[in-house]
Write an enzyme that holds these catalytic residues in place. Structure first.
Site, mmCIF file in Angstrom:
data_model
loop_
_atom_site.group_PDB
_atom_site.id
_atom_site.type_symbol
_atom_site.label_atom_id
_atom_site.label_comp_id
_atom_site.label_asym_id
_atom_site.label_seq_id
_atom_site.Cartn_x
_atom_site.Cartn_y
_atom_site.Cartn_z
ATOM 1 N N ILE A 97 3.541 5.711 17.002
ATOM 2 C CA ILE A 97 4.909 5.513 17.511
ATOM 3 C C ILE A 97 5.172 6.455 18.698
ATOM 4 C CG2 ILE A 97 7.363 5.514 16.893
ATOM 5 C CD1 ILE A 97 6.456 4.824 14.001
ATOM 6 N N ALA A 110 3.957 14.367 12.271
ATOM 7 C CA ALA A 110 4.112 14.485 10.816
ATOM 8 C C ALA A 110 2.977 13.738 10.126
ATOM 9 C CB ALA A 110 5.437 13.880 10.358
ATOM 10 N N TYR A 158 6.550 12.540 0.592
ATOM 11 C CA TYR A 158 6.730 12.205 2.013
ATOM 12 C C TYR A 158 8.221 12.052 2.338
ATOM 13 C CZ TYR A 158 7.080 9.252 6.140
ATOM 14 O OH TYR A 158 7.454 8.732 7.348
ATOM 15 N N THR A 195 12.914 8.251 8.124
ATOM 16 C CA THR A 195 12.350 7.065 7.462
ATOM 17 C C THR A 195 13.274 6.474 6.398
ATOM 18 O OG1 THR A 195 10.573 6.393 5.932
ATOM 19 C CG2 THR A 195 11.102 8.705 5.963
ATOM 20 N N LEU A 251 -3.938 16.318 17.273
ATOM 21 C CA LEU A 251 -4.954 15.263 17.222
ATOM 22 C C LEU A 251 -5.557 15.086 15.816
ATOM 23 C CD1 LEU A 251 -6.837 15.670 20.649
ATOM 24 C CD2 LEU A 251 -4.960 14.128 20.085
ATOM 25 N N ASP A 304 -0.760 23.130 17.318
ATOM 26 C CA ASP A 304 -0.338 22.828 15.958
ATOM 27 C C ASP A 304 1.038 23.417 15.689
ATOM 28 O OD1 ASP A 304 -0.249 22.674 13.060
ATOM 29 O OD2 ASP A 304 -2.397 22.238 13.237
ATOM 30 N N PHE A 315 12.507 1.510 9.329
ATOM 31 C CA PHE A 315 12.023 0.634 8.266
ATOM 32 C C PHE A 315 10.549 0.335 8.597
ATOM 33 C CE2 PHE A 315 15.519 -0.037 5.264
ATOM 34 C CZ PHE A 315 16.390 0.858 5.828
ATOM 35 N N LEU A 364 0.524 -3.192 6.311
ATOM 36 C CA LEU A 364 0.284 -4.613 6.048
ATOM 37 C C LEU A 364 -0.347 -5.368 7.225
ATOM 38 C CD1 LEU A 364 0.613 -7.072 4.198
ATOM 39 C CD2 LEU A 364 2.947 -7.308 5.046
HETATM 40 N N1 UFG Z 1 0.708 -4.477 1.431
HETATM 41 C C1 UFG Z 1 -0.218 -5.346 0.893
HETATM 42 N N2 UFG Z 1 -1.510 -5.205 1.292
HETATM 43 C C2 UFG Z 1 -1.932 -4.251 2.180
HETATM 44 C C3 UFG Z 1 -0.974 -3.381 2.719
HETATM 45 C C4 UFG Z 1 0.337 -3.519 2.311
HETATM 46 O O1 UFG Z 1 0.117 -6.219 0.080
HETATM 47 O O2 UFG Z 1 -3.147 -4.188 2.486
HETATM 48 C C5 UFG Z 1 2.115 -4.627 1.028
HETATM 49 C C6 UFG Z 1 2.660 -3.379 0.360
HETATM 50 O O3 UFG Z 1 2.376 -3.365 -1.011
HETATM 51 C C7 UFG Z 1 4.143 -3.496 0.684
HETATM 52 C C8 UFG Z 1 4.174 -4.195 2.054
HETATM 53 O O4 UFG Z 1 2.895 -4.801 2.188
HETATM 54 O O5 UFG Z 1 4.761 -4.330 -0.246
HETATM 55 C C9 UFG Z 1 4.390 -3.234 3.203
HETATM 56 O O6 UFG Z 1 3.451 -2.168 3.077
HETATM 57 P P1 UFG Z 1 3.176 -1.118 4.257
HETATM 58 O O7 UFG Z 1 2.132 -0.164 3.737
HETATM 59 O O8 UFG Z 1 2.883 -1.833 5.513
HETATM 60 O O9 UFG Z 1 4.561 -0.396 4.441
HETATM 61 P P2 UFG Z 1 5.465 0.396 3.382
HETATM 62 O O10 UFG Z 1 6.688 -0.453 3.172
HETATM 63 O O11 UFG Z 1 4.735 0.800 2.177
HETATM 64 O O12 UFG Z 1 5.734 1.745 4.172
HETATM 65 C C10 UFG Z 1 6.627 1.865 5.231
HETATM 66 C C11 UFG Z 1 6.177 3.015 6.135
HETATM 67 C C12 UFG Z 1 6.219 4.331 5.405
HETATM 68 C C13 UFG Z 1 7.573 4.513 4.812
HETATM 69 C C14 UFG Z 1 7.964 3.331 3.965
HETATM 70 C C15 UFG Z 1 9.378 3.412 3.479
HETATM 71 O O13 UFG Z 1 4.898 2.765 6.613
HETATM 72 O O14 UFG Z 1 5.943 5.368 6.294
HETATM 73 O O15 UFG Z 1 7.875 2.134 4.732
HETATM 74 O O16 UFG Z 1 9.419 2.969 2.176
HETATM 75 F F1 UFG Z 1 7.590 5.614 4.050
#
Ligand code: UFG
Length: 333
Positions: free
Chosen positions: A11, A78, A144, A120, A32, A55, A172, A193
């Protein structure tokens, strides 16, 4: 001069690109650990950029940066893996909370009192209602989220005592990449995802798994609010302007007001790529809330922000970037 911590990361780098293209002078401060020097080298082609490897846990590193004439800070640096934070909370409190405390300390010492902070939706925890507005209680359910909430509270206290003005942007689900595919999402450990779906197309050793199909949602899979990276960055630029115009400490959700299920995102990827993608279903992933959707009214009203891009836009730009990152050309037909 704008200081961007974590500017070599996903980001942060998109924010630096936008600042440089607007003719701003930027310093990136990054250790890094998860960011990439190749990203910094790409960014350097687009404007006046200084890169300082350092750092936040080393206060002397930060002090050196502030020998420059810094007007404001955008703070992305972070650790951000929810699962890892549960296993290694020490690392998270140390890096995120201590690191930010050091940064704020040096800012105050140097009379720099404007900061835009990458917060977040994880600070809200398990939603009590949806869509989530900024008045929703903040009760994180993992380390986190706790670290990000602690930082938000620190910033409030620093405002009262030292006049530090902060804008906290509660993201989000951020998705997509630079429209010209110059930079994009590049994590050595990828948990998100859309990149995971795309990686399963480019790398035959990777299978895409849907985590949980028994949620109480439209199709049984989790619902999230996918906000495009370019739209997200626009909010940072507006937040910076807001502070330069004398705005008070504030906090905003950044999302689209719309939820998409994992299956819907998967189907949208198949449509954009015009390809059937292999998929398996797995158990629920620990700690995943059922539905997370933002109410984004406040950012629109106060910052004059607007989200313009669609989920398809995010998937298309992520696809172009992933193609470049994988070094493979996958022809859409
Ligand atoms: N998912 C899958 N398969 C994958 C990856 C993710 O089914 O290979 C699902 C997860 O279970 C979830 C959805 O896709 O239901 C989204 O998952 P992400 O990992 O893409 O994102 P998150 O919602 O878990 O996390 C995001 C941010 C975090 C933050 C969080 C807030 O990446 O930094 O939202 O809840 F903390």
């Amino acid at each position: 001069m704008i200081l961007v911590t974590g500017g070599a990361g996903y980001i942060g780098s998109h924010c630096v690109m936008r600042l440089l293209e607007a003719g701003k002078k930027v310093i990136i401060f990054d250790n890094l650990s998860t960011g990439h020097i190749e990203t910094v080298n790409e960014l350097k082609k687009h404007g006046e950029l200084e890169f300082i490897k350092g750092d936040l846990l080393n206060i002397e590193d930060i002090k050196k940066v502030f020998n420059n004439n810094i007007d404001a800070v955008i703070h992305f640096a972070a650790l951000s893996l929810v699962g890892e934070s549960v296993k290694e909370p020490l690392k998270y409190y140390y890096n995120n909370v201590m690191g930010t405390l050091n940064l704020l300390n040096v800012m105050i010492e140097n009379n720099v009192k404007k900061i835009v902070f990458s917060s977040t939706a994880a600070t809200y925890g398990e939603p009590k209602y949806t869509p989530i507005d900024e008045l929703h209680p903040q009760n994180p359910i993992n380390p986190y989220g706790n670290t990000k909430l602690m930082i938000e509270k620190m910033m409030d206290d620093f405002d009262k005592a030292y006049g530090l003005k902060s804008v906290r942007l509660r993201y989000f689900n951020v998705a997509g990449a630079d429209e010209k595919a110059r930079i994009g999402e590049w994590h050595n450990i990828e948990t998100h995802l859309i990149p995971n779906i795309l990686k399963s197309v480019f790398d035959e050793n990777k299978t895409f798994n849907i985590f949980g199909t028994d949620y109480n949602t439209k199709d049984g899979t989790c619902v999230r609010d996918y906000i495009n990276i370019e739209d997200l960055i626009t909010a940072h630029i507006l937040a910076l302007e807001y502070l330069f115009n004398g705005g008070n400490t504030n906090f905003f959700n950044l999302g689209t007001n719309e939820g998409n299920s994992v299956k819907e995102v998967f189907d949208a990827c198949q449509k954009v790529l015009n390809k059937n993608i292999n998929v398996s279903t797995k158990e629920r992933r620990e700690g995943d809330p059922e539905i997370l959707v933002a109410d984004n009214k406040k950012a629109k009203e106060v910052l004059g922000w607007q989200n313009n891009k669609t989920l398809t836009d995010s998937i298309s730009s992520a696809f172009e970037w992933e193609k470049k990152l994988s070094g493979k050309i996958y022809a859409k037909n």
